[in-house]
Write an enzyme that holds these catalytic residues in place. Structure first.
Site, PDB file in Angstrom:
ATOM      1  N   ASP A   1       0.762  -1.079  -0.364  1.00 22.05           N
ATOM      2  CA  ASP A   1      -0.441   0.192   0.035  1.00 22.05           C
ATOM      3  C   ASP A   1       0.741   1.144  -0.225  1.00 22.05           C
ATOM      4  OD1 ASP A   1      -2.452   1.242   0.075  1.00 22.05           O
ATOM      5  OD2 ASP A   1      -2.619   0.887   1.798  1.00 22.05           O
TER       6      ASP A   1
ATOM      7  N   LEU B   1      11.781 -19.754  -4.496  1.00 18.97           N
ATOM      8  CA  LEU B   1      11.312 -19.090  -3.973  1.00 18.97           C
ATOM      9  C   LEU B   1       9.268 -19.881  -4.744  1.00 18.97           C
ATOM     10  CD1 LEU B   1      10.190 -17.057  -2.384  1.00 18.97           C
ATOM     11  CD2 LEU B   1      10.717 -15.202  -4.085  1.00 18.97           C
TER      12      LEU B   1
ATOM     13  N   HIS C   1       2.662   3.551  -8.907  1.00 20.56           N
ATOM     14  CA  HIS C   1       2.512   1.832  -9.578  1.00 20.56           C
ATOM     15  C   HIS C   1       3.695   1.209 -10.395  1.00 20.56           C
ATOM     16  CE1 HIS C   1      -1.309   1.769  -7.675  1.00 20.56           C
ATOM     17  NE2 HIS C   1      -2.058   2.431  -8.710  1.00 20.56           N
TER      18      HIS C   1
HETATM   19  C1  FPP Z   1      -2.088  -0.208  -3.602  1.00 22.14           C
HETATM   20  O1  FPP Z   1      -1.300   1.280  -3.843  1.00 22.14           O
HETATM   21  C2  FPP Z   1      -1.139  -0.522  -4.628  1.00 22.14           C
HETATM   22  C3  FPP Z   1      -2.292  -1.423  -5.829  1.00 22.14           C
HETATM   23  C4  FPP Z   1      -3.304  -1.243  -5.471  1.00 22.14           C
HETATM   24  C5  FPP Z   1      -1.692  -1.497  -6.525  1.00 22.14           C
HETATM   25  C6  FPP Z   1      -0.319  -2.729  -6.625  1.00 22.14           C
HETATM   26  C7  FPP Z   1       0.583  -3.431  -7.739  1.00 22.14           C
HETATM   27  C8  FPP Z   1       1.773  -2.504  -8.066  1.00 22.14           C
HETATM   28  C9  FPP Z   1       2.798  -2.506  -6.992  1.00 22.14           C
HETATM   29  C10 FPP Z   1       2.601  -2.718  -9.410  1.00 22.14           C
HETATM   30  C11 FPP Z   1       3.000  -4.305  -9.441  1.00 22.14           C
HETATM   31  C12 FPP Z   1       2.580  -5.564  -9.279  1.00 22.14           C
HETATM   32  C13 FPP Z   1       3.065  -6.568  -9.874  1.00 22.14           C
HETATM   33  C14 FPP Z   1       2.747  -7.459  -8.983  1.00 22.14           C
HETATM   34  C15 FPP Z   1       3.255  -6.216 -11.693  1.00 22.14           C
HETATM   35  P1  FPP Z   1      -2.745   2.268  -3.585  1.00 22.14           P
HETATM   36  O2  FPP Z   1      -2.969   2.438  -4.780  1.00 22.14           O
HETATM   37  O3  FPP Z   1      -3.782   1.749  -2.698  1.00 22.14           O
HETATM   38  O4  FPP Z   1      -2.014   3.507  -2.423  1.00 22.14           O
HETATM   39  P2  FPP Z   1      -2.627   4.414  -1.922  1.00 22.14           P
HETATM   40  O5  FPP Z   1      -3.519   4.293  -0.530  1.00 22.14           O
HETATM   41  O6  FPP Z   1      -1.131   5.897  -0.752  1.00 22.14           O
HETATM   42  O7  FPP Z   1      -3.566   5.774  -2.571  1.00 22.14           O
END
Ligand code: FPP
Length: 254
Positions: A24, A135, A41
């Site tokens: 997050d 892994l 992201h």
């Molecule tokens: C939450 O942060 C994150 C996500 C919903 C997406 C996670 C995806 C990645 C890390 C990209 C790549 C992943 C893979 C496995 C290839 P948020 O957007 O909710 O952050 P915020 O709470 O600050 O708004």
């Protein structure tokens, strides 16, 4: 020293066998830099690379990452599209390296809702790495803990209707065998970055005895040192699984 050379380190003991992470804070990382959320992201994908390598080097058996929840469809359409594209480009860009590093890729979740090219690539990536013995990297994509329990209940009902199972046979162990990841050790360490302290419909069944660890660090900043701190916190906890502290201490010295 090349970044690909494993660093020697005295690992914290005991090490978790299975780490599950809610990544997050991507959006806030970007907003703090006046960048679009999608830039967060992209940076988050780099952190994924770092942490996969760190877990591999530590001989962690399983790493499960919550990449896209069943609820993430509620985000603005352009953000969802960028996320789906990012999964595909990251997978394509990393598959060779993952395979060479002996990483086995698994996906959990209802990914039939994804674009066909992504679904095809998921199947291909799983097949390509299926025999790897290092892994196990589990990507939870269009996953939700409640979805998992519902699909398990549906398959149990089918088994009952077909006479393969009697209702009286349904124990926790039997239900467990129908849930995702039933062939893998349960998560023993759950990490959530970004300062929120919730499970957000992640591995509800599987995390019954997971140690919970929350950090304010935003996911794009998460690094090896942060993982080390989480593992150290895990190593310092006494896991009792319903027993008393004295019973656990006696077993440890037996
Ligand atoms: C939450 O942060 C994150 C996500 C919903 C997406 C996670 C995806 C990645 C890390 C990209 C790549 C992943 C893979 C496995 C290839 P948020 O957007 O909710 O952050 P915020 O709470 O600050 O708004």
């Amino acid at each position: 020293m090349s970044v690909d050379v494993p660093m020697s380190r005295a690992p914290c003991q005991p090490l978790p066998r299975h780490i599950a992470i809610v990544m997050d804070g991507n959006g806030r990382w970007a907003q703090q830099r006046s960048l679009p959320r999608t830039a967060g992201h992209r940076e988050g994908a780099k952190a994924v690379r770092r942490i996969v390598r760190a877990c591999s080097e530590r001989d962690i058996e399983v790493l499960t990452l919550f990449a896209f929840s069943s609820e993430n469809w509620r985000r603005p359409r352009p953000e969802v599209e960028v996320l789906l594209k990012l999964f595909l480009t990251t997978l394509r860009g990393e598959i060779r390296r993952l395979d060479t590093a002996n990483v086995r890729l698994r996906f959990i979740g209802d990914y039939r809702a994804f674009p066909e090219n992504l679904q095809d690539y998921i199947v291909k990536a799983e097949r390509r790495t299926a025999a790897n013995t290092g892994l196990t990297l589990v990507i939870a994509a269009n996953y939700g803990g409640r979805w998992d329990l519902a699909q398990a209940a549906r398959r149990v009902s089918e088994a009952v209707l077909e006479g393969r199972l009697q209702p009286g046979d349904i124990t926790p162990a039997v239900l467990h065998s129908f849930t995702c990841l039933s062939d893998l050790p349960e998560p023993d360490l759950f990490i959530r970055t970004g300062g929120e302290q919730r499970i957000s419909n992640f591995l509800l069944w599987q995390m019954a005895y997971a140690e919970l660890y929350f950090t304010d660090r935003l996911w794009p900043d998460y690094d090896d040192g942060d993982l080390e701190s989480a593992c150290a916190a895990f190593a310092s906890r006494q896991r009792r699984f319903g027993r008393t502290a004295e019973q656990v201490a006696q077993n440890q010295h037996a």
